[in-house]
Design a protein around this motif. Sequence first.
Motif, PDB file in Angstrom:
ATOM      1  N   SER A 295       0.834  -1.200   0.000  1.00 23.29           N
ATOM      2  CA  SER A 295       0.000   0.000   0.000  1.00 23.29           C
ATOM      3  C   SER A 295       0.871   1.253   0.000  1.00 23.29           C
ATOM      4  N   GLU A 296       0.238   2.354  -0.344  1.00 24.63           N
ATOM      5  CA  GLU A 296       0.943   3.643  -0.401  1.00 24.63           C
ATOM      6  C   GLU A 296       1.609   3.965   0.935  1.00 24.63           C
ATOM      7  N   SER A 297       0.876   3.789   2.020  1.00 20.68           N
ATOM      8  CA  SER A 297       1.430   4.173   3.328  1.00 20.68           C
ATOM      9  C   SER A 297       2.598   3.276   3.699  1.00 20.68           C
ATOM     10  N   PHE A 298       2.509   1.988   3.349  1.00 24.51           N
ATOM     11  CA  PHE A 298       3.609   1.062   3.631  1.00 24.51           C
ATOM     12  C   PHE A 298       4.858   1.472   2.854  1.00 24.51           C
ATOM     13  N   VAL A 299       4.661   1.725   1.561  1.00 26.99           N
ATOM     14  CA  VAL A 299       5.801   2.066   0.707  1.00 26.99           C
ATOM     15  C   VAL A 299       6.491   3.331   1.203  1.00 26.99           C
ATOM     16  N   GLN A 300       5.703   4.341   1.558  1.00 26.14           N
ATOM     17  CA  GLN A 300       6.286   5.605   2.026  1.00 26.14           C
ATOM     18  C   GLN A 300       7.099   5.385   3.294  1.00 26.14           C
ATOM     19  N   LYS A 301       6.495   4.674   4.232  1.00 25.16           N
ATOM     20  CA  LYS A 301       7.150   4.482   5.527  1.00 25.16           C
ATOM     21  C   LYS A 301       8.408   3.625   5.395  1.00 25.16           C
ATOM     22  N   MET A 302       8.308   2.566   4.596  1.00 29.92           N
ATOM     23  CA  MET A 302       9.446   1.661   4.450  1.00 29.92           C
ATOM     24  C   MET A 302      10.557   2.299   3.618  1.00 29.92           C
ATOM     25  N   ARG A 303      10.167   3.108   2.632  1.00 26.91           N
ATOM     26  CA  ARG A 303      11.179   3.791   1.831  1.00 26.91           C
ATOM     27  C   ARG A 303      12.029   4.685   2.738  1.00 26.91           C
ATOM     28  N   LYS A 304      11.334   5.435   3.593  1.00 31.71           N
ATOM     29  CA  LYS A 304      12.047   6.343   4.489  1.00 31.71           C
ATOM     30  C   LYS A 304      12.962   5.547   5.423  1.00 31.71           C
ATOM     31  N   GLN A 305      12.416   4.461   5.974  1.00 28.20           N
ATOM     32  CA  GLN A 305      13.220   3.659   6.900  1.00 28.20           C
ATOM     33  C   GLN A 305      14.462   3.108   6.205  1.00 28.20           C
ATOM     34  N   CYS A 306      14.303   2.591   4.987  1.00 28.61           N
ATOM     35  CA  CYS A 306      15.447   2.016   4.271  1.00 28.61           C
ATOM     36  C   CYS A 306      16.461   3.096   3.908  1.00 28.61           C
ATOM     37  N   PHE A 307      15.963   4.266   3.542  1.00 33.62           N
ATOM     38  CA  PHE A 307      16.858   5.373   3.196  1.00 33.62           C
ATOM     39  C   PHE A 307      17.680   5.767   4.415  1.00 33.62           C
ATOM     40  N   LEU A 308      17.011   5.903   5.555  1.00 34.15           N
ATOM     41  CA  LEU A 308      17.722   6.281   6.775  1.00 34.15           C
ATOM     42  C   LEU A 308      18.660   5.177   7.242  1.00 34.15           C
ATOM     43  N   SER A 309      18.420   3.944   6.795  1.00 34.91           N
ATOM     44  CA  SER A 309      19.332   2.842   7.125  1.00 34.91           C
ATOM     45  C   SER A 309      20.511   2.780   6.170  1.00 34.91           C
ATOM     46  N   GLY A 310      20.588   3.733   5.246  1.00 34.37           N
ATOM     47  CA  GLY A 310      21.770   3.811   4.391  1.00 34.37           C
ATOM     48  C   GLY A 310      21.572   3.459   2.936  1.00 34.37           C
ATOM     49  N   ALA A 311      20.360   3.019   2.545  1.00 35.36           N
ATOM     50  CA  ALA A 311      20.144   2.718   1.122  1.00 35.36           C
ATOM     51  C   ALA A 311      20.113   4.017   0.340  1.00 35.36           C
ATOM     52  N   ALA A 312      20.777   4.053  -0.808  1.00 37.65           N
ATOM     53  CA  ALA A 312      20.732   5.242  -1.655  1.00 37.65           C
ATOM     54  C   ALA A 312      19.314   5.415  -2.169  1.00 37.65           C
ATOM     55  N   MET A 313      18.859   6.659  -2.281  1.00 38.76           N
ATOM     56  CA  MET A 313      17.508   6.900  -2.789  1.00 38.76           C
ATOM     57  C   MET A 313      17.328   6.261  -4.153  1.00 38.76           C
ATOM     58  N   SER A 314      18.360   6.351  -4.986  1.00 38.68           N
ATOM     59  CA  SER A 314      18.252   5.793  -6.338  1.00 38.68           C
ATOM     60  C   SER A 314      18.258   4.268  -6.336  1.00 38.68           C
ATOM     61  N   ALA A 315      18.614   3.663  -5.200  1.00 39.57           N
ATOM     62  CA  ALA A 315      18.643   2.205  -5.124  1.00 39.57           C
ATOM     63  C   ALA A 315      17.357   1.638  -4.533  1.00 39.57           C
ATOM     64  N   ILE A 316      16.376   2.495  -4.267  1.00 40.35           N
ATOM     65  CA  ILE A 316      15.102   2.031  -3.727  1.00 40.35           C
ATOM     66  C   ILE A 316      14.052   2.125  -4.824  1.00 40.35           C
ATOM     67  N   LYS A 317      13.534   0.970  -5.242  1.00 31.69           N
ATOM     68  CA  LYS A 317      12.494   0.940  -6.271  1.00 31.69           C
ATOM     69  C   LYS A 317      11.204   0.495  -5.614  1.00 31.69           C
ATOM     70  N   ALA A 318      10.116   1.197  -5.901  1.00 31.42           N
ATOM     71  CA  ALA A 318       8.884   0.855  -5.198  1.00 31.42           C
ATOM     72  C   ALA A 318       7.649   0.934  -6.073  1.00 31.42           C
ATOM     73  N   ASP A 319       6.686   0.093  -5.761  1.00 31.36           N
ATOM     74  CA  ASP A 319       5.368   0.135  -6.383  1.00 31.36           C
ATOM     75  C   ASP A 319       4.337   0.285  -5.273  1.00 31.36           C
ATOM     76  N   ALA A 320       3.539   1.375  -5.349  1.00 36.98           N
ATOM     77  CA  ALA A 320       2.487   1.551  -4.361  1.00 36.98           C
ATOM     78  C   ALA A 320       1.182   1.065  -4.978  1.00 36.98           C
ATOM     79  N   PHE A 321       0.552   0.099  -4.334  1.00 37.36           N
ATOM     80  CA  PHE A 321      -0.689  -0.456  -4.883  1.00 37.36           C
ATOM     81  C   PHE A 321      -1.848   0.455  -4.525  1.00 37.36           C
TER      82      PHE A 321
END
Lengths: 329, 129
Positions: A295-321
């Motif tokens: 879901s949109e809310s999951f993707v947003q929250k997890m994207r932020k968490q992964c980014f803050l854990s060190g993943a490059a923004m460009s290395a995070i690919k997401a699909d919000a259902f």
Amino acid sequence: MSDSSSVVFAGAHITVRPGESVLSALLNAGYSIPYGCQSGVCHACKLHCSEGNLPAQAQKNLTETEQADGTLLACQCYPQSPLTLDYAPQQAKLNAYLLEKTWLSEQVIKLRLSAPLSARGGQYITLWAIPNTPRCYSIANDPTQTDYLECHIRIWPNGVFSQWLAHTAAPGDTIEVQGPLGNVYYSPSNQPSSVQQPLLLIGLSTGLSPLLGVIKTALNTGHEGPINLVFGAQTSQGLYYLQELSALSQTHQQLTLHTLVQSGETAHATTADIYTYCKEYFPELDNTQVYLAGSESFVQKMRKQCFLSGAAMSAIKADAFISHQTEKH
Amino acid sequence: MSESLFDRIGGENAVNAAVDIFYRKVLADDRISEFFDTTDMERQHQKQKAFLTMAFGGPNNYDGKSMRDAHKHMNLNEDHFNAVAENLVATLQSLEVPQPLIDEVVTIALSVKDDVLNRPADNATSATA
């Protein structure tokens, strides 16, 4: 904000109120514009702009060619200045044939279609099985290795498409297909090290489907680095495909499966909050390729968490259902 | 004969190396995180790339008016501006950018301060690209 802008559509002036999208204004004016998600994802509402400055949001996620051509998404277009718009040149809708329909669980159907277009595992296609009701589904296999496209479709009690699929659709039926769209697919860079790169894929419920497409492609391409799949659902009712996943992880050493449920105890999964779990097991994501779906809310929250854990923004690919359940115009 | 700051600092590669670091820093800085903590992270990321490109002396479409309009509604003060500048400097230091180049970047950032804070310009010249 500003006064309503002067918008001309197919030669006629239309009123677009401040804060109203072009799609909404056109539908209110009685035009029959195809639309689906109203979120800029399904691309059913494409129009063409011949004059004027389109706001960036109206062209977001369109290809460079489309942007240069003046294509826009009506549901994302909030005019800031005069625009001259018209219908878009017909987008190719191709015929696909329903090959197989199988229940994977009480909630999910596996659908296999013949493939009239080329696509990568993890991308999504738009199905036009019911007039004026486009629906997008992710490709859960590696279509470069098969002659079919496989989708895992969540069946909703009041879902127009999902009820048709559950009760009416049969092998041999023709379904019009458009696409593919989406940037959730396995795409190693030219550097030899990318084959060694850790992949982390996190999905909720049928968010598993694009991630399966990515994993199958990665394995078929010979990806060597560790692949961690975190598959979560509210309860065990939302889980499916567990036997197949287990078989996949047994055949491929580099794949590790993490199955989670938010609540309830089950032998098939760990009971845990998916955010806490991922923070604990994957605290550092530098150099990791991350794929997210749900879901949109999951993707947003997890994207932020992964980014803050060190993943490059460009290395995070997401699909919000997008859910169509509350769709009203 | 002399290369531009943007070339000397490493151009677009430098921007790409800096943006994630800078973004994480501002999200972690309570003084200013509210301005950066939006749900559309991709769009926010784009904005920051554009900002860093400008701050590094690179090509941009900013002018005084657009900077003012973009920031007016945020009611920013000196502390907010300084916090952003601090994080920018810290980002460049973590990338081991030589201090003279950091100083040049700070000079550019200072040149848009009045616009960002929506203050009357100190002198008659306006900050245009």
